[in-house]
Design an enzyme around this catalytic site. Structure first.
Site, PDB file in Angstrom:
ATOM      1  CB  ALA A  15      12.430  53.835 -25.709  1.00  0.00           C
ATOM      2  N   GLY A  25      10.429  49.841 -22.910  1.00  0.00           N
ATOM      3  CA  GLY A  25      11.402  49.098 -23.701  1.00  0.00           C
ATOM      4  C   GLY A  25      12.328  48.257 -22.835  1.00  0.00           C
TER       5      GLY A  25
HETATM    6  C1  3H9 Z   1       9.253  53.159 -24.373  1.00  0.00           C
HETATM    7  O1  3H9 Z   1       9.997  52.455 -23.738  1.00  0.00           O
HETATM    8  C2  3H9 Z   1       8.796  52.816 -25.752  1.00  0.00           C
HETATM    9  C3  3H9 Z   1       9.058  51.384 -26.150  1.00  0.00           C
HETATM   10  O2  3H9 Z   1       7.967  50.568 -25.831  1.00  0.00           O
HETATM   11  C4  3H9 Z   1       9.205  51.228 -27.642  1.00  0.00           C
HETATM   12  C5  3H9 Z   1      10.384  51.876 -28.259  1.00  0.00           C
HETATM   13  C6  3H9 Z   1      10.511  51.551 -29.712  1.00  0.00           C
HETATM   14  N1  3H9 Z   1      14.108  58.537 -21.336  1.00  0.00           N
HETATM   15  O3  3H9 Z   1      11.860  60.499 -12.989  1.00  0.00           O
HETATM   16  P1  3H9 Z   1      13.209  60.839 -12.483  1.00  0.00           P
HETATM   17  C7  3H9 Z   1      15.243  61.044 -17.001  1.00  0.00           C
HETATM   18  S1  3H9 Z   1       8.692  54.645 -23.783  1.00  0.00           S
HETATM   19  C8  3H9 Z   1      14.837  59.640 -21.145  1.00  0.00           C
HETATM   20  O4  3H9 Z   1      13.395  62.185 -11.906  1.00  0.00           O
HETATM   21  P2  3H9 Z   1      12.970  58.813 -10.450  1.00  0.00           P
HETATM   22  C9  3H9 Z   1      14.354  62.109 -16.386  1.00  0.00           C
HETATM   23  O5  3H9 Z   1      13.949  63.038 -17.352  1.00  0.00           O
HETATM   24  C10 3H9 Z   1       9.498  54.805 -22.206  1.00  0.00           C
HETATM   25  N2  3H9 Z   1      15.031  60.215 -19.950  1.00  0.00           N
HETATM   26  O6  3H9 Z   1      13.768  59.748 -11.459  1.00  0.00           O
HETATM   27  C11 3H9 Z   1      15.284  62.698 -15.351  1.00  0.00           C
HETATM   28  O7  3H9 Z   1      16.162  63.566 -16.015  1.00  0.00           O
HETATM   29  P3  3H9 Z   1      16.658  64.914 -15.324  1.00  0.00           P
HETATM   30  C12 3H9 Z   1       8.864  53.966 -21.169  1.00  0.00           C
HETATM   31  C13 3H9 Z   1      14.465  59.624 -18.895  1.00  0.00           C
HETATM   32  O8  3H9 Z   1      13.976  58.043  -9.720  1.00  0.00           O
HETATM   33  C14 3H9 Z   1      16.081  61.490 -14.865  1.00  0.00           C
HETATM   34  O9  3H9 Z   1      15.970  60.510 -15.904  1.00  0.00           O
HETATM   35  N3  3H9 Z   1       9.452  54.245 -19.888  1.00  0.00           N
HETATM   36  C15 3H9 Z   1      13.693  58.475 -19.018  1.00  0.00           C
HETATM   37  O10 3H9 Z   1      11.958  59.610  -9.701  1.00  0.00           O
HETATM   38  C16 3H9 Z   1      15.584  60.899 -13.580  1.00  0.00           C
HETATM   39  O11 3H9 Z   1      14.195  60.632 -13.707  1.00  0.00           O
HETATM   40  C17 3H9 Z   1       8.950  55.185 -19.073  1.00  0.00           C
HETATM   41  O12 3H9 Z   1       7.977  55.825 -19.369  1.00  0.00           O
HETATM   42  C18 3H9 Z   1      13.528  57.910 -20.299  1.00  0.00           C
HETATM   43  N4  3H9 Z   1      12.821  56.784 -20.499  1.00  0.00           N
HETATM   44  O13 3H9 Z   1      12.119  57.832 -11.363  1.00  0.00           O
HETATM   45  C19 3H9 Z   1       9.681  55.401 -17.775  1.00  0.00           C
HETATM   46  N5  3H9 Z   1      13.238  58.116 -17.790  1.00  0.00           N
HETATM   47  O14 3H9 Z   1      17.350  64.482 -14.061  1.00  0.00           O
HETATM   48  C20 3H9 Z   1       9.847  56.859 -17.493  1.00  0.00           C
HETATM   49  C21 3H9 Z   1      13.739  59.017 -16.932  1.00  0.00           C
HETATM   50  O15 3H9 Z   1      17.524  65.541 -16.329  1.00  0.00           O
HETATM   51  N6  3H9 Z   1      10.633  57.111 -16.326  1.00  0.00           N
HETATM   52  N7  3H9 Z   1      14.482  59.933 -17.588  1.00  0.00           N
HETATM   53  O16 3H9 Z   1      15.409  65.688 -15.055  1.00  0.00           O
HETATM   54  C22 3H9 Z   1      10.150  57.002 -15.060  1.00  0.00           C
HETATM   55  O17 3H9 Z   1       9.029  56.590 -14.843  1.00  0.00           O
HETATM   56  C23 3H9 Z   1      11.040  57.442 -13.934  1.00  0.00           C
HETATM   57  O18 3H9 Z   1      12.008  58.283 -14.475  1.00  0.00           O
HETATM   58  C24 3H9 Z   1      11.740  56.296 -13.169  1.00  0.00           C
HETATM   59  C25 3H9 Z   1      12.766  56.916 -12.178  1.00  0.00           C
HETATM   60  C26 3H9 Z   1      10.680  55.508 -12.401  1.00  0.00           C
HETATM   61  C27 3H9 Z   1      12.487  55.407 -14.100  1.00  0.00           C
END
Ligand code: 3H9
Length: 649
Positions: A64, A103
């Protein structure tokens, strides 16, 4: 012109929806709307028999959109959308690459079939944000991989790889990365032709666990869960799946998700997530800033810090020339490095092959001139300005033009150190935290003359060795140790006024620190910076060292330690405090816990505000990242500056 976030490719009767919402295809409102429209199209269009959901760019949906959680939810909501996907009478196939998280994985769980690229990873990391999977994940994942495995994945938040996912039944096929979309279309054709049966995950039976499973699971994980709400809620919601219908259980999941979403813990954890990513935004530095190529490293000093620092670079595949002053120290240092890497192999963090490769990149030397070809030299020698002057003068004479010269000093003036060279623009501080091979934090100390490219290089290099870099200006102790010192002054003063070090530690640990400040001092050694010759017995630290209570290494410090290093309060220390207070005419009084907490937090927060006002830290959240990754601040409390904002005094 902004690029469309969705496009549909038609391959005869198969539609492929390709989402393109950089950077990570988060499931924000616009993406959800596209998904919904496509599911409706699939339903209505008689020419379509199946749908493949895929993403462009670096990853399948990474979850999400976390930024939306601070705002009221906007339709279409993810749980309903996933239900609609699952309800489709025509097969829907998820084609997963990169990281299908939160999500994102829940969307895939709602599809009827899942195909993954070999390098894909899948997980439900919501717990790390103080949340639970709120779009059916708590109910669908256990139906595919079993209760125990699903719980483990959700309470740890750790992803699994494609091969394991296939073994567990989470994905139906795994293919080479290049051919994912074609293979997904082929799978869709198989489904349409009846060669493979698409199934709704909700219709799969849930294997009932043995009696007492949930109680035992809670008990076994009690320590790990600590005071976190989210893992407890995950277990509760999964437990509900045994007694409620799928729809009732997902309604319960949603209700629990909403409670967590507005909880203080989740808000702090979400703040920490973005704070860690903000550190890379440094004024004057951007993608266009040139970086200096760094392919080999020199390290001066093979003590605890030098060896720990070396391990980072060796494991990242960079050759390290390690310099010491004598053979014995050099051999000891090389042996320490070998042991650290061996421990990594034993714990499964490093493969034998990578370990051997890393050790092959180490070049121990006694010859200063061997540093002449290093692209980056990090000095981790004795902490006096005289020593630094000697080293940096010599380095300046031999280092190749353009080499970056860094000091790992914890307290000394980086500008002064830079002035010992004729190239201050190439000098900066790289302040690692001990143990340097483990701790994620790297304070990157920008001197008055440090050039943009040198700073940009340090930030890039930090990412290469898995560190979180926080830029600091030059001042005594930089960000972290300066705040620590301010706290230490307040604590030492208050201990003489009757505040018990044991009560202070207890309050710190109840607050969420793994160890209180006096236990940390005992662990680090009370004799850091102490010498018998100059000791005057004027402070508690001096008195303890004079009594040879130098911390854990002498099995006595503020605490007494048994053979297993279990600490207990020392009556002798309590008496010594009283004696010192009496000798200095300081009256003692009783302290209540609230005062002790105030003592622990207020002075350091006040110092943090000064650090911010002076421009030493770029932003308050950078200070919080320093404390989260360098000093064990409990993540679910955001950080000292965040805490100070929420609890103004
Ligand atoms: C969820 O899904 C709830 C659901 O169950 C229910 C809903 C009803 N949203 O980390 P990076 C941005 S909760 C918004 O540097 P990497 C991040 O801020 C979610 N933004 O890259 C950054 O922005 P900026 C569950 C997000 O390659 C840019 O993307 N999911 C999100 O080192 C690059 O990120 C998670 O918790 C997001 N979900 O790693 C996953 N994710 O460049 C969280 C990233 O402006 N994300 N951004 O600073 C991660 O673990 C890592 O970002 C990922 C990529 C592994 C995907």
């Amino acid at each position: 012109m902004t690029e469309a976030i969705a496009r549909i490719e038609r391959h005869a009767n198969i539609a492929v929806l390709l989402i393109n919402a950089p950077p990570v295809n988060a499931l924000g409102q616009a993406v959800r709307a596209e998904l919904q429209a496509t599911v409706e199209l699939l339903h209505k269009d008689a020419g379509l028999d199946a749908l493949v959901i895929a993403c462009e760019g670096r990853t399948f949906f990474a979850g999400a959109d976390i930024r939306e959680f601070d705002r009221p939810p906007q339709a279409p909501l993810l749980p309903g959308l996933i239900n609609a996907i699952e309800a489709s009478s025509k097969p829907v196939i998820a084609a997963i690459h990169g990281t299908a998280l939160g999500g994102g994985l829940e969307v895939a769980l709602g599809c009827h079939l899942r195909i993954a690229a070999q390098s894909a990873k899948m997980g439900l990391p919501e717990v790390k944000l103080g949340l639970l999977p709120g779009a059916g994940g708590t109910q669908r994942l256990p139906r595919l991989v079993g209760l125990k495995k699903a719980l483990d994945m959700m309470v740890s938040g750790e992803p699994i790889g494609a091969a394991e996912a296939q073994e567990l039944g989470l994905v139906d096929r795994v293919v080479e990365d290049q051919g994912l979309i074609d293979a997904a279309i082929a799978l869709a054709r198989d489904a349409v032709a009846g060669r493979i049966s698409p199934r709704k995950t909700r219709d799969r039976a849930l294997q009932a666990p043995e009696a007492g499973f949930f109680a035992a699971y809670r008990k076994d994980n009690a320590r790990k869960f600590g005071r976190l709400d989210a893992p407890q809620a995950i277990v509760k919601v999964v437990e509900r799946s045994l007694s409620a219908s799928f729809d009732d259980a997902t309604a319960f999941e949603r209700a629990q998700f909403d409670i967590l979403r507005s909880s203080a813990q989740s808000k702090a954890l979400r703040y920490a997530f973005f704070a860690e990513r903000d550190v890379k935004n440094v004024p004057g530095i951007d993608v266009k800033t040139p970086v200096v190529p760094v392919e080999n490293i020199g390290i001066i000093g093979a003590g605890t810090m030098g060896t720990g620092i070396a391990v980072n670079f060796l494991l990242a595949g960079l050759p390290v020339t390690l310099l010491e002053m004598n053979e014995a120290a050099l051999t000891r240092g090389a042996e320490t490095i070998r042991k650290i890497i061996q421990r990594n192999v034993e714990s499964g963090r490093t493969s034998r092959t990578s370990a051997d490769q890393a050790l092959g990149l180490l070049h121990p030397t006694l010859a200063f001139n061997d540093l002449a070809s290093a692209d980056l030299v990090i000095e981790a020698a004795f902490e006096t300005l005289d020593v630094k002057q000697d080293i940096f003068t010599r380095l300046d004479a031999i280092a190749k033009p353009g080499a970056i010269l860094a000091t790992n000093t914890s307290y000394l003036d980086v500008d002064k150190i830079a002035s010992f060279t004729a190239r201050p623009e190439h000098v900066l501080g790289l302040h690692f935290f001990s143990p340097a091979n483990v701790m994620k934090l790297l304070e990157v100390v920008r001197g008055a003359k440090t050039s943009g490219p040198v700073l940009a290089t340090a930030l890039k290099l930090a990412a290469r060795i898995g560190k979180i870099p926080v830029v600091s200006g030059v001042c005594y102790g930089f960000i972290g140790n300066r705040m620590l010192a301010a706290r230490r002054v307040a604590l030492d003063k208050s201990v003489l006024e009757g505040a018990s070090p044991y009560a202070i530690d207890r309050v710190a640990e109840e607050f969420g620190f793994a160890m209180g400040p006096f236990r940390v001092s005992d662990l680090a050694g009370l004799d850091l910076g102490w010498s018998k010759e100059t000791s005057t017995g004027a402070t508690m630290k001096e008195r303890l060292c004079e009594m040879d209570r130098r911390g854990q290494k002498t099995k006595a410090g503020y605490y007494d330690y048994d053979d297993k290093m279990k600490p207990s309060a020392s009556p002798l220390v309590e008496q010594t405090i009283k004696d010192l207070a009496a000798a200095r005419g300081i009256p003692q009084r009783a302290w209540i816990d609230a005062e002790l907490l105030d003592l622990l937090l207020t002075p350091m927060i006040a110092e943090g505000r000064k650090i911010l006002a002076e421009g030493i830290a770029l932003r308050a959240s950078d200070i919080d990242v320093v404390w989260l990754h360098g000093y064990g601040w409990p993540r679910w409390r955001g950080g000292p500056m965040y805490y100070g904002e929420k609890h103004p005094v």
